[in-house]
Design an enzyme around this catalytic site. Structure first.
Site, PDB file in Angstrom:
ATOM      1  N   TYR A  10      26.768  68.380  60.570  1.00  0.00           N
ATOM      2  CA  TYR A  10      26.768  68.627  62.010  1.00  0.00           C
ATOM      3  C   TYR A  10      25.495  69.372  62.367  1.00  0.00           C
ATOM      4  O   TYR A  10      25.329  70.546  62.033  1.00  0.00           O
ATOM      5  CB  TYR A  10      28.019  69.430  62.380  1.00  0.00           C
ATOM      6  CG  TYR A  10      28.162  69.822  63.839  1.00  0.00           C
ATOM      7  CD1 TYR A  10      27.455  69.196  64.859  1.00  0.00           C
ATOM      8  CD2 TYR A  10      29.040  70.848  64.202  1.00  0.00           C
ATOM      9  CE1 TYR A  10      27.605  69.572  66.184  1.00  0.00           C
ATOM     10  CE2 TYR A  10      29.210  71.225  65.525  1.00  0.00           C
ATOM     11  CZ  TYR A  10      28.486  70.594  66.505  1.00  0.00           C
ATOM     12  OH  TYR A  10      28.646  70.964  67.821  1.00  0.00           O
ATOM     13  N   LYS A  51      26.998  64.222  62.506  1.00  0.00           N
ATOM     14  CA  LYS A  51      27.116  64.368  63.955  1.00  0.00           C
ATOM     15  C   LYS A  51      25.777  64.914  64.418  1.00  0.00           C
ATOM     16  O   LYS A  51      25.442  66.083  64.176  1.00  0.00           O
ATOM     17  CB  LYS A  51      28.251  65.323  64.326  1.00  0.00           C
ATOM     18  CG  LYS A  51      28.349  65.600  65.829  1.00  0.00           C
ATOM     19  CD  LYS A  51      29.401  66.641  66.150  1.00  0.00           C
ATOM     20  CE  LYS A  51      29.400  66.964  67.647  1.00  0.00           C
ATOM     21  NZ  LYS A  51      30.383  68.024  67.995  1.00  0.00           N
TER      22      LYS A  51
END
Length: 294
Positions: A136, A164
């Site tokens: 992320y 992400k």
């Protein structure tokens, strides 16, 4: 390893009036999302207010949500930390209950160099080799960017299956796609950039808006995947005002307010986050009314 689908919802954490976690509403909301376009729930990420949740609260949310959506959606546990030791411990514990993956944020505040970031994620992945890991990258919150070169090195680790990508930088996403195997999954970390990122090979989105329009996001992504580009673009443009309204102030303040406008008893955010001011609420109402969401 680690097939999470197209629409991953970064789920909010409901609170009671006394500030404690409302697990009953969390279960109800999780089931609702699983029935309305969500392939995978990301629990205890940024939108879930992970910085103000205790490890015990997070673990209980993993247990409750996993049970609520079993057979309908997958669950990714947000287990990241700026302490590698703590991230490993949280990830190992989450793995024991059968979550489908773990979201690991770039360590915040201590700003490690790229070599430190690589070693951090490598250590977590090696500690839980059977659990798929989703990186992320959100430099606006962490103060450090995970570069494409480092992502490419991490993608060589078997259970680091995707990222992400929330840098907001389309060139960076393109470079990640260029440097990584096609099996490595890229997810937009911004609803408004989902369609552009699909064009350079992204898999889907880790979404905030899917709390409200999960089915429409699925339709947009599926339309794009079968070459119906005008249809995908039409949905994107229709939803674009909502994407922007949900970030009029710090996430998850607007999405919690939007859910309350729909009648969900999700409570407030925990300090230091606060209630949406009247101007944000009014703008949300207008956008939601135009989309027939209230």
């Amino acid at each position: 390893m680690g097939e999470f689908g197209r629409v991953l919802t970064a789920m909010i954490t409901p609170f009671k009036t006394d500030g404690s976690v409302n697990y009953d509403v969390a279960v109800e909301l999780a089931a609702h999302l699983a029935n309305n376009g969500t392939d995978t729930l990301v629990v205890c990420g940024t939108t879930g207010e992970s910085p103000t949740l205790s490890w015990e609260e997070e673990y209980q949310l993993f247990v409750e949500v996993l049970q609520a959506v079993r057979g309908k959606a997958k669950v990714i546990a947000g287990c990241g930390s700026n302490s590698t030791k703590e991230a490993i411990a949280a990830t190992e514990k989450a793995a024991t209950i059968g979550v489908h993956g773990s979201l690991q944020v770039v360590p915040y505040y201590n700003k490690p160099p790229q070599s430190g970031l690589y070693q951090h994620f490598q250590a977590i992945a090696h500690a839980c080799p059977e659990l798929p890991i989703l990186l992320y990258n959100v430099p606006g919150r962490t103060g450090q960017n995970l570069t494409p070169d480092t992502v490419a090195r991490l993608a060589e680790i078997n259970n680091i299956v995707g990222i992400k990508e929330a840098s907001g930088n389309l060139d960076q996403a393109s470079e990640i796609r260029r440097l990584t195997p096609k099996e490595f999954q890229i997810y937009s970390g911004d609803d408004s950039l989902t369609l552009p990122l699909l064009a350079i090979g992204a898999m889907g989105v880790v979404s905030v808006a899917s709390h409200l329009v999960g089915n429409q996001l699925q339709q947009m992504i599926q339309a794009f995947s079968v070459g119906k580009i005008p249809s995908a673009n039409e949905i994107h443009l229709q939803l674009f005002p909502l994407f922007k309204a949900l970030f009029l102030t710090t996430n998850p303040i607007p999405i919690k307010q939007a859910l309350k406008l729909q009648g969900w008893d999700v409570g407030s955010t925990r300090l230091p986050l606060c209630e949406a001011d009247p101007d944000v609420t009014d703008k949300l109402k207008l956008v939601m009314q135009e989309l027939d969401l209230i």
